[in-house]
Design a protein around this motif. Structure first.
Motif, mmCIF file in Angstrom:
data_model
loop_
_atom_site.group_PDB
_atom_site.id
_atom_site.type_symbol
_atom_site.label_atom_id
_atom_site.label_comp_id
_atom_site.label_asym_id
_atom_site.label_seq_id
_atom_site.Cartn_x
_atom_site.Cartn_y
_atom_site.Cartn_z
ATOM 1 N N ASN A 76 37.703 -26.438 62.715
ATOM 2 C CA ASN A 76 38.885 -27.219 63.123
ATOM 3 C C ASN A 76 40.137 -26.760 62.393
ATOM 4 O OD1 ASN A 76 37.364 -28.756 64.876
ATOM 5 N ND2 ASN A 76 37.002 -30.401 63.402
ATOM 6 N N GLU A 77 39.988 -26.516 61.086
ATOM 7 C CA GLU A 77 41.136 -26.049 60.309
ATOM 8 C C GLU A 77 41.615 -24.689 60.799
ATOM 9 O OE1 GLU A 77 38.398 -27.385 59.194
ATOM 10 O OE2 GLU A 77 38.674 -28.508 57.323
ATOM 11 N N LYS A 78 40.658 -23.794 61.096
ATOM 12 C CA LYS A 78 41.017 -22.455 61.583
ATOM 13 C C LYS A 78 41.717 -22.523 62.933
ATOM 14 C CE LYS A 78 39.971 -19.097 58.762
ATOM 15 N NZ LYS A 78 40.925 -18.038 58.397
ATOM 16 N N GLU A 79 41.206 -23.367 63.815
ATOM 17 C CA GLU A 79 41.827 -23.491 65.142
ATOM 18 C C GLU A 79 43.240 -24.036 65.023
ATOM 19 O OE1 GLU A 79 39.099 -25.863 67.375
ATOM 20 O OE2 GLU A 79 37.786 -24.164 67.860
ATOM 21 N N LEU A 80 43.442 -25.005 64.114
ATOM 22 C CA LEU A 80 44.785 -25.539 63.882
ATOM 23 C C LEU A 80 45.690 -24.454 63.316
ATOM 24 C CD1 LEU A 80 46.791 -27.886 63.777
ATOM 25 C CD2 LEU A 80 45.853 -28.491 61.525
ATOM 26 N N GLN A 81 45.140 -23.679 62.374
ATOM 27 C CA GLN A 81 45.912 -22.598 61.774
ATOM 28 C C GLN A 81 46.321 -21.572 62.834
ATOM 29 O OE1 GLN A 81 43.877 -20.579 58.542
ATOM 30 N NE2 GLN A 81 45.172 -18.802 58.723
ATOM 31 N N GLN A 82 45.388 -21.244 63.724
ATOM 32 C CA GLN A 82 45.684 -20.274 64.773
ATOM 33 C C GLN A 82 46.748 -20.794 65.737
ATOM 34 O OE1 GLN A 82 41.737 -19.581 66.257
ATOM 35 N NE2 GLN A 82 41.237 -18.113 64.646
ATOM 36 N N LYS A 83 46.688 -22.110 66.023
ATOM 37 C CA LYS A 83 47.717 -22.702 66.891
ATOM 38 C C LYS A 83 49.085 -22.642 66.225
ATOM 39 C CE LYS A 83 44.680 -25.896 69.396
ATOM 40 N NZ LYS A 83 44.248 -27.307 69.527
ATOM 41 N N LEU A 84 49.102 -22.971 64.917
ATOM 42 C CA LEU A 84 50.366 -22.928 64.175
ATOM 43 C C LEU A 84 50.890 -21.494 64.088
ATOM 44 C CD1 LEU A 84 49.557 -25.438 61.293
ATOM 45 C CD2 LEU A 84 51.117 -25.802 63.216
ATOM 46 N N GLU A 85 49.967 -20.528 63.892
ATOM 47 C CA GLU A 85 50.372 -19.125 63.835
ATOM 48 C C GLU A 85 50.946 -18.682 65.171
ATOM 49 O OE1 GLU A 85 47.008 -16.899 62.554
ATOM 50 O OE2 GLU A 85 47.302 -17.406 60.434
ATOM 51 N N LYS A 86 50.333 -19.184 66.245
ATOM 52 C CA LYS A 86 50.842 -18.831 67.571
ATOM 53 C C LYS A 86 52.262 -19.339 67.751
ATOM 54 C CE LYS A 86 49.627 -18.811 72.452
ATOM 55 N NZ LYS A 86 48.696 -19.266 73.487
ATOM 56 N N ILE A 87 52.486 -20.592 67.282
ATOM 57 C CA ILE A 87 53.835 -21.156 67.356
ATOM 58 C C ILE A 87 54.773 -20.337 66.474
ATOM 59 C CG2 ILE A 87 55.236 -23.176 66.751
ATOM 60 C CD1 ILE A 87 52.726 -24.879 67.454
#
Length: 670
Positions: free
Chosen positions: A243-254
């Motif tokens: 979950n943390e990684k997926e959130l991080q990836q979403k934030l990185e995408k932004i």
């Protein structure tokens, strides 16, 4: 008789034991299976047709070597912490005692299983260790590997997360827990190479579930060494961080994607370019800037906002297919492409052939662009950006609507500038800068009364860096403040030292307006005077006309200057006549000395007009009650003319070149 008694005792013990117990004959068939086995493990005797069934199910975590050792056993064997696979595919830990014996006249092997949760007799310290172990098992996924990397046990939390069943995962190897792509397998190799050397490995890794899905864990891989077996085994302790990684990836995408166009932004671009450079790829770095963008926005208002950039992006994608595209700000784009200059420049023609329409009217677009090759022209991201911006500045000076590259000499100049900036950081850190002093002579007395401090830098890698080269780089990089602080401390220290030797010399220090924008600048200077023991009246701060013009508009700078003047510091207006002359700042700022720029002095004996101009400057200074000093004096003839004009002081090669501090006393006595 004794044999019969022993036989019946062994059989009775197995059947009546209050824990799971069973026996195998020499053929590997189960001959005794006590009721507790069926209750606790869920299997019936009939579930095990032969030894292979037992090996693959209940005791599937035992290695081949251990099985052979059991079958060949001539004496008692104890195996601690073995995982038993129940019929419902759950796991439990147990200690097993294995005893070779005779049952009904046959050579047999008796197995006594002591489940951990029912038979635990521990001391206080052992209990603490057990509590810690149980805490880890309930909070983390745990996998045990043998010395070859095969899975010999795992806890329920691992099974739940990975969706493996014990039957499927036991005997799989370490590498099978990772995705099959090259990067993941290389990561697995790295981890294995580390732990097989007896070292702990920690980090975030991606693993694969039975379903083929991937998940992320924070992994701690710990090697444990058995003195008895002279081998390592390994414990993998994992925490699910998907979950943390997926959130991080979403934030990185932004963070890495331009929301309006979907192109990567400058942060992502920098990472991509750095990787390409590391891989020694050759490419063209193309910076494209839309000319007069904000004027276009104003003329066409909302329509430009909603359609223009998207249409422009669409044309970029069509023309530069299979190239890396990025948007670095509202009107600027980067293209990374292997295609040559002729093709890149053809984008301007393409835009004219495929205009962008707002309503029924074509937008009048022009583009200014810069082409930089990597690695031939510049070798890192910052240099590529700087070279591109320099190129665009040249293109716009020439009218815009062009895509060009800089000349080889211009690239060399930019590269040297970049090197100077890097080496300057090192020089400041290691105190490799030097201070030289150039004397100033009072024309009435003929005596040296002051010196001007100059920074000098000779770098072991790039050689001598002149002030004309150093100061602009320092100003652009923000390092001018560091140089200024260094100069103030060194000059004040030297002035105080000379005073202790009985030499009263004023020391001039050049400062920039950037330094005075720091509201603590005056305090820093006064603190330095106190620290070095330098009297304020021995310090002259030299400022330029550009400084004066900017200071005129900033009351905080004027206030700092006045505070320093009140303490006894003198201000000198340097390079007079080369900047933006203004009588207003002459009134507002506490200036006491006017310095005539050397460019006028050089032509003093060659031009009547220059002579009249300098004569006028001297008289202007006198009328303002200022001391007038001329710099760049190289000949006796120039000196005589300045004396004739009633100039107060001179500075230049006629007196001396800038010299080290130890040479000044010699000049005073000559």
């Amino acid at each position: 008789m004794n044999l019969k008694i022993m036989q019946s005792c062994e059989e009775k013990l197995l059947l009546d034991a209050p824990f799971p117990s069973f026996a195998l004959n020499k053929n590997g068939q189960i001959t005794i299976w006590n009721p507790i086995c069926e209750q606790y493990l869920g299997y019936k005797k009939e579930d095990f047709k032969n030894i292979n069934t037992l090996k693959d199910q209940l005791l599937s975590t035992l290695s081949e070597n251990m099985w052979q050792r059991i079958l060949d056993a001539q004496e008692f064997i104890r195996i601690n912490n073995i995982q038993l696979l129940h019929k419902n595919e759950t796991l439990s830990k147990a200690d097993i005692i294995i005893i070779p014996c005779l049952i009904n006249g046959e050579h047999s092997i008796a197995f006594y299983c002591f489940p951990e949760e029912q038979f635990a007799f521990l001391g206080d310290s052992e209990q603490e260790l057990n509590d810690l172990k149980n805490g880890i098992l309930s909070s983390f996924m745990v996998v045990n590997l043998d010395h070859e990397g095969f899975i010999i046990s795992c806890n329920p939390l691992f099974l739940k997360t990975s969706k493996w069943t014990p039957k499927r995962v036991l005997k799989k190897n370490f590498w099978q827990l990772f995705p099959e792509d090259e990067e993941s397998q290389q990561m697995a190799d790295t981890i294995w190479n580390t732990i097989s050397k007896g070292k702990i490995w920690q980090g975030d890794v991606q693993k694969t579930k039975k379903t083929g899905e991937t998940y992320w864990v924070h992994l701690t891989a710990i090697p444990t060494y058995s003195q008895k077996e002279q081998k390592y085994s390994y414990i993998l302790i994992e925490q699910d961080i998907t979950n943390e990684k997926e959130l991080q990836q979403k934030l990185e995408k932004i963070a890495y994607v331009d929301a309006e166009t979907g192109l990567m932004n400058v942060h992502r671009l920098e990472n991509v370019v750095k990787k390409m450079i590391a891989e020694q790829q050759n490419f063209y770095f193309v910076y494209l800037s839309i000319d007069k963008f904000y004027t276009l926005k104003e003329l066409h208002n909302v329509e430009v906002e909603s359609n223009f950039i998207l249409e422009f992006t669409k044309r970029l994608k069509i023309y530069f297919q299979d190239s890396v595209l990025a948007r670095v700000n509202e009107s600027d784009f980067i293209v990374i492409t292997p295609l040559g200059e002729w093709f890149i420049q053809g984008f301007l023609t393409y835009l004219k052939q495929h205009p962008i329409y707002i309503g029924h009217r074509a937008m009048p677009i022009t583009i200014s662009g810069g082409i930089t090759r990597s690695p031939q022209d510049q070798s890192n991201f910052t240099q590529l950006m700087n070279a591109s911006l320099a190129t665009i500045a040249d293109v716009r000076k020439a009218g815009g609507d062009n895509i060009l590259s800089l000349s080889e000499s211009a690239h060399k100049k930019l590269s040297r500038k970049s090197i100077i900036e890097k080496r300057l950081l090192l020089a400041l850190d290691q105190h490799n800068l030097k201070v030289l002093y150039q004397p100033q002579v009072d024309l009435k007395t003929g005596k040296i009364y002051a010196v001007e401090a100059f920074v000098r830098w000779e770098d072991e890698e790039i050689g001598v860096v002149s002030p004309d080269e150093l100061i602009p780089v320092a100003e652009e990089s923000g390092l001018i403040n560091n140089i200024g602080s260094f100069m103030i401390e060194e000059a004040c220290k030297q002035a105080a030292q000379w005073q202790q030797q009985g030499i009263e010399l004023k020391v001039g220090i050049n400062l920039s307006v950037r330094e005075f924008r720091d509201k603590n600048m005056a305090k820093f200077i006064l603190d330095t005077l106190m620290k070095t023991g330098c009297p304020a009246n021995l310090v002259q701060l030299e400022i330029t006309e550009k400084f004066a013009l900017e200071a005129e508009a900033e009351t905080s700078i004027i206030q700092q200057m006045r505070k320093l003047e009140e303490e006894g510091i003198t201000f000198v207006l340097d390079d007079f006549g080369t900047g933006y002359a203004s009588f207003r700042y002459m009134q507002l700022l506490p200036i006491q000395i006017l310095k005539i720029d050397q460019t006028y002095i050089q032509s003093l004996t060659k031009s009547d007009k220059t002579q009249r101009l300098i004569n006028g400057i001297v008289h202007f200074g006198k009328s303002m009650n200022l001391t007038v000093l001329a710099e760049g004096v190289e000949t006796e003839e120039q000196k005589q003319l300045l004396e004739q004009y009633d100039c107060d002081a001179i500075q230049g090669y006629l007196i001396s070149k800038p010299v080290t501090a130890d040479k000044i006393p010699q000049l005073l006595s000559s």
